[in-house]
Write an enzyme that holds these catalytic residues in place. Structure first.
Site, mmCIF file in Angstrom:
data_model
loop_
_atom_site.group_PDB
_atom_site.id
_atom_site.type_symbol
_atom_site.label_atom_id
_atom_site.label_comp_id
_atom_site.label_asym_id
_atom_site.label_seq_id
_atom_site.Cartn_x
_atom_site.Cartn_y
_atom_site.Cartn_z
ATOM 1 N N THR B 143 -4.632 -5.888 -5.422
ATOM 2 C CA THR B 143 -3.812 -4.739 -5.473
ATOM 3 C C THR B 143 -2.789 -5.093 -4.534
ATOM 4 O O THR B 143 -2.985 -4.971 -3.644
ATOM 5 C CB THR B 143 -4.657 -3.809 -5.834
ATOM 6 N N GLU B 144 -1.091 -4.601 -5.161
ATOM 7 C CA GLU B 144 -0.335 -4.094 -3.579
ATOM 8 C C GLU B 144 0.518 -5.367 -3.436
ATOM 9 O O GLU B 144 0.558 -5.527 -2.099
ATOM 10 C CB GLU B 144 -0.066 -2.950 -3.132
ATOM 11 N N LEU B 145 0.109 -6.260 -3.693
ATOM 12 C CA LEU B 145 -0.645 -7.945 -3.314
ATOM 13 C C LEU B 145 -1.096 -8.275 -2.169
ATOM 14 O O LEU B 145 -0.829 -8.760 -0.589
ATOM 15 C CB LEU B 145 1.229 -8.102 -2.877
ATOM 16 N N TRP B 294 2.502 -5.683 -0.005
ATOM 17 C CA TRP B 294 4.653 -5.782 -0.295
ATOM 18 C C TRP B 294 5.548 -4.648 -0.462
ATOM 19 O O TRP B 294 6.323 -3.988 -0.990
ATOM 20 C CB TRP B 294 4.294 -6.757 -1.760
ATOM 21 N N TRP B 304 -1.647 3.313 2.003
ATOM 22 C CA TRP B 304 -2.608 4.175 0.865
ATOM 23 C C TRP B 304 -3.463 3.913 2.054
ATOM 24 O O TRP B 304 -4.411 5.374 2.028
ATOM 25 C CB TRP B 304 -3.935 2.453 0.355
#
Lengths: 451, 392
Positions: B143-145, B294, B304
């Site tokens: 998730t989200e690199l 990223w 987050w």
């Protein structure tokens, strides 16, 4: 309709007894006891834009602290304070004989007050100036107990006939009270006029305006060279309802001073606070309904209503009807110190106004670090980002927001802290600079003072 | 020089307004109609026109290849709104020149939750892709690199051959992102890095009129790529770049269409899927003791979990997760997993660098982070009560 019926049938149901009021006052004392007071340092005065010379502003006002009931008085006090700190002079006209909170550099004048050395005794029409349709001035204090319209006429007549004001650079009128006199005086002195609108008659009357006041508002708005509104929402209304050309309109928000206190008080029951005039436009009934809804979930809450006004009997009945009379405290009018005490003690502040051109009280609560819920249509919602904004009619949503702030400590802390920064990022100094910016639009090219 | 074009397709299940007063009411947490309406809008502006263009490009240019990750929550919404869209996607994959990349089904922060949650969500996604497209991924993205040494070990344990990560200086230690690397802690795992300047030229800057290179043409872009040193260039971005983040009026869809021809005309440039790129010889080993992503200027998890609201919500979610697993009710577990979707935490971002704040506001489903937090906490609290009721 059902609501109105209820109000009528319950009119005799409950009035606050002396004992109840005494209880309220003692609880208030308890709430605000142990406060550690400290005077917050004054921020540096606003710097004069280089192109602006020192001005002498004649302000046609109404109320002024310490005896004020709303944002208008606060605004006038803070604005004159900052203007004079910037080096400008202010002569402040008011129908009331004081006392006034002293501001260095501000001269107060009121009907029957002391004359200036340069002032001639007034004699209507003697200077060959048009004296207008209002009666000649009365060289005695205005009796504000007489019918309102007459008192207004007297005040405006007195304003129009003032003399000894040769060095005035511009006239600045606040709201409708002094528009007739202010307009006449500005014409007589051949100086520009600025009008600040803090609220409109449409809003104050919730759509049932008094024609007499509307006319006075319109006269001022038409005559003013610039009109300052305290929010974009209000500006839009001035454009639509009063047909003020947008080229004349400017928005300057209200601000707040850093609160004079050291620490928040964290004891006893959690307090949800309303602070303001008890008028229909303030939506205090929504506050009570929301409070009643939250109390079902969080029965230990205390709802505090600080302020006085015509809605008081209705609100008292409503609290009884909602079955929360023992959880609501009506404090009546509170002093400045009590006000700060309440803010230091409150867990949540609610501004549920149906109509709120700005809503300084919300900004004060934020500055005191109190998480704040405002109605979406309030002017303060335009500037404050770290608040909850709710539709004014949605008491369920107000209730949920109150509960969320009380039940989620991280939310409470984060919004409180960031709300404080939000409210104090800019102060009255910045608002005064903006106001001078409006003055400068009108006074450029006028004579310069030696520096 | 091989271009590794990798596009990430995702839509979250956004929450309905779930009031504190709604606790225990049985009201749904997720606003299905609103989510599907948003999905339909993006389908019209982005997915369908871009799928069509990509299909045409695959038909016309036999050397053109790329890679996709498609979250489970996206597939669920596609099934409900537009099954034909999934067929189009199957058609793309069916050409054999579109590789699928694995990840968590829920686009979640499961990699920060105690095991075996991450494994379960990655396997669920693996099975979903196999079932839906008949092809299983061999390369993993988080998730989200997100990427770290720990995640590298996890990927190997799950049988993946490679992982995608941000080509961030902190990891590269002065090296170029334009090579195939391997994990220092798990050398059998290939690492493909995002070339963020070239990726962001398209992802962020394409429609920016203030940009000195505006307007960007496919020819100019391919010229930059062709003149870059290295064996591969990782162009990793959101699929929604094409028609949603940049509107069609910006010419972004034409740009996408023009890429294969421009690549054919550029000297020594070809295409590779992520799976193929993993087969390139390794340039060296890279370590990532802390997690990178990223997002934002800091490339960490700050987007987050950077503020108190986000951290407290996530900690609360972790606790509810234990109950959600114990409750033995698939509905409760699914709701919890949807709540672990990273987007919910992203909405609670309070502000930061100017550019980042703008990006966050653009992606937010709420007016402000407090709304996002309170709403999330209400749903989570309700779920907690439901799980507790099951356990009693």
């Amino acid at each position: 309709m059902a609501e109105r019926k209820q109000r009528t049938s319950r009119r005799s149901a409950k009035r606050p007894s002396a004992a109840e009021l005494a209880w309220s006052r003692s609880t208030l004392d308890e709430l605000t006891r142990d406060l550690a007071w400290s005077r917050a340092p004054s921020p540096p005065p606003g710097r004069l834009p280089p192109a602006v010379r020192r001005l002498h502003v004649l302000m046609v006002g109404w109320e002024f602290p310490p005896h004020h009931t709303g944002g208008l008085g606060v605004h006038c006090y803070e604005l004159t304070r900052e203007l004079t700190r910037m080096g400008h002079r202010v002569t402040f006209l008011t129908p009331f004989p004081g006392p006034f909170t002293e501001v260095p550099g501000v001269t107060f004048r009121w009907p029957g007050g002391p004359r200036l050395p340069t002032e001639r005794p007034s004699s209507p029409g003697s200077e060959g100036e048009p004296s207008g349709p209002w009666p000649a001035s009365y060289d005695r204090p205005i009796d504000l107990s007489r019918p309102y319209a007459e008192a207004m006429t007297d005040y405006n007549g007195w304003v129009a006939e003032l003399t000894g004001l040769d060095d005035i650079d511009l006239v600045h009128v606040h709201d409708w009270f002094g528009t007739v006199g202010g307009t006449a005086l500005a014409r007589k002195l051949r100086v520009p006029m600025v009008m600040t609108v803090h609220s409109t008659e449409y809003d104050r009357s919730l759509g049932h305006p008094w024609t007499e006041i509307l006319e006075r508002e319109q006269l001022g708005l038409d005559a003013a060279d610039r009109v300052i509104a305290v929010s974009r929402h209000l500006m839009a209304q001035l454009e639509e309802r009063y047909r003020v050309p947008p080229s004349k309109l400017r928005v300057i928000y209200n601000a707040v001073r850093p609160p004079e206190r050291l620490a928040r008080l964290e004891t006893g029951a959690r307090v949800v606070l309303f602070l303001g005039r008890l008028t229909a436009m303030k939506g205090v009934d929504t506050f009570l309904r929301a409070g009643a809804r939250v109390l079902r979930q969080l029965p230990e809450l205390l709802l505090v209503v600080a302020g006085e006004g015509p809605e008081f009997p209705h609100l008292l009945n409503l609290a009884a009807h909602l079955g929360i009379a023992d959880r609501v405290m009506f404090l009546g009018k509170v002093t400045e110190e009590e006000r700060s005490g309440l803010l230091a003690r409150a867990s949540v502040f609610v501004l549920p106004s149906v109509v709120e051109p700005f809503g300084i009280a919300a900004l004060e609560a934020m500055a005191a670090g109190v998480p704040t819920i405002v109605s979406k249509t309030s002017g303060v919602a335009e500037v404050a980002k770290n608040v909850f904004a709710v539709d004014f009619w949605d008491s369920e949503e107000f209730a949920s927001r109150i509960a969320e702030l009380l039940e989620y400590p991280t939310l409470w802390h984060t919004m409180g802290e960031r709300g404080r920064d939000d409210a104090l990022r800019e102060g009255w100094a910045e608002r005064a600079i903006e106001t001078v910016g409006v003055y400068a639009e009108l006074t450029s090219g006028a004579r310069s003072l030696p520096t | 020089m091989k271009i590794v074009l990798y596009l990430h397709i995702h839509q979250p299940w956004r929450l309905a307004r779930f009031r504190y007063l709604d606790l225990g009411s049985g009201r749904p947490y997720f606003d299905v109609p609103r989510n599907l309406a948003i999905f339909r809008g993006i389908t019209e502006r982005c997915y369908r026109p871009a799928f069509t263009r990509l299909r045409r490009a695959l038909d016309e240019f036999p050397e053109f290849q790329f890679s996709l990750s498609i979250t489970g929550t996206w597939i669920e919404q596609a099934r409900e709104t537009d099954p034909a869209l999934l067929s189009e996607l199957r058609g793309l994959v069916g050409t054999g020149r579109v590789a699928l990349v694995g990840e968590t089904y829920y686009h979640s922060l499961a990699f920060l939750v105690p095991p075996p949650e991450l494994q379960e969500e990655v396997r669920l996604q693996h099975r979903t892709l196999e079932g839906e497209f008949g092809r299983a991924p061999t390369v993993l993205r988080m998730t989200e690199l997100a990427y770290s040494d720990e995640l590298a070990r996890f990927a190997v344990a799950q049988g993946y051959r490679g992982m995608l990560a941000e080509g961030w200086e902190g990891v590269l230690e002065g090296g170029s992102p334009n090579h195939r690397y391997a994990s220092r802690v798990a050398p059998e795992l290939g690492l493909l890095l995002r070339n963020y300047p070239l990726s962001d030229d398209v992802g962020f800057r394409f429609s920016s009129r203030g940009w000195s290179e505006f307007p960007l043409t496919a020819e100019k872009y391919l010229h930059w790529i062709a003149s870059s040193p290295g064996e591969m260039v990782g162009l990793f971005m959101d699929f929604e770049t094409f028609g949603e983040h940049h509107p069609a009026s910006s010419g972004i869809l034409e740009f996408l269409s023009a890429l294969p021809r421009a690549a054919r005309d550029a000297p020594n440039v070809g295409w590779a899927t992520a799976e193929e790129a993993v087969d390139l010889p390794s340039r060296g080993l890279l370590g990532a003791p802390t997690t990178i992503s990223w997002a934002d200027q800091n490339r960490d998890l700050g987007a987050w979990l950077g503020n108190d609201l986000q951290r407290s919500a996530f900690e609360a979610a972790k606790k509810v997760g234990v109950l959600a697993h114990q409750a033995g009710d698939p509905e409760i577990l699914t709701a919890w997993r949807r709540l672990l979707t990273s987007d919910h935490f992203y909405y609670m971002y309070l502000g930061g660098h100017g550019a980042d704040a703008g990006v966050h506001q653009y992606f937010s489903a709420y007016g402000n982070p407090y709304d996002a937090y309170a709403n999330y906490m209400n749903a989570l609290t309700d779920l907690r009560q439901r799980a507790l009721a099951k356990l009693r």
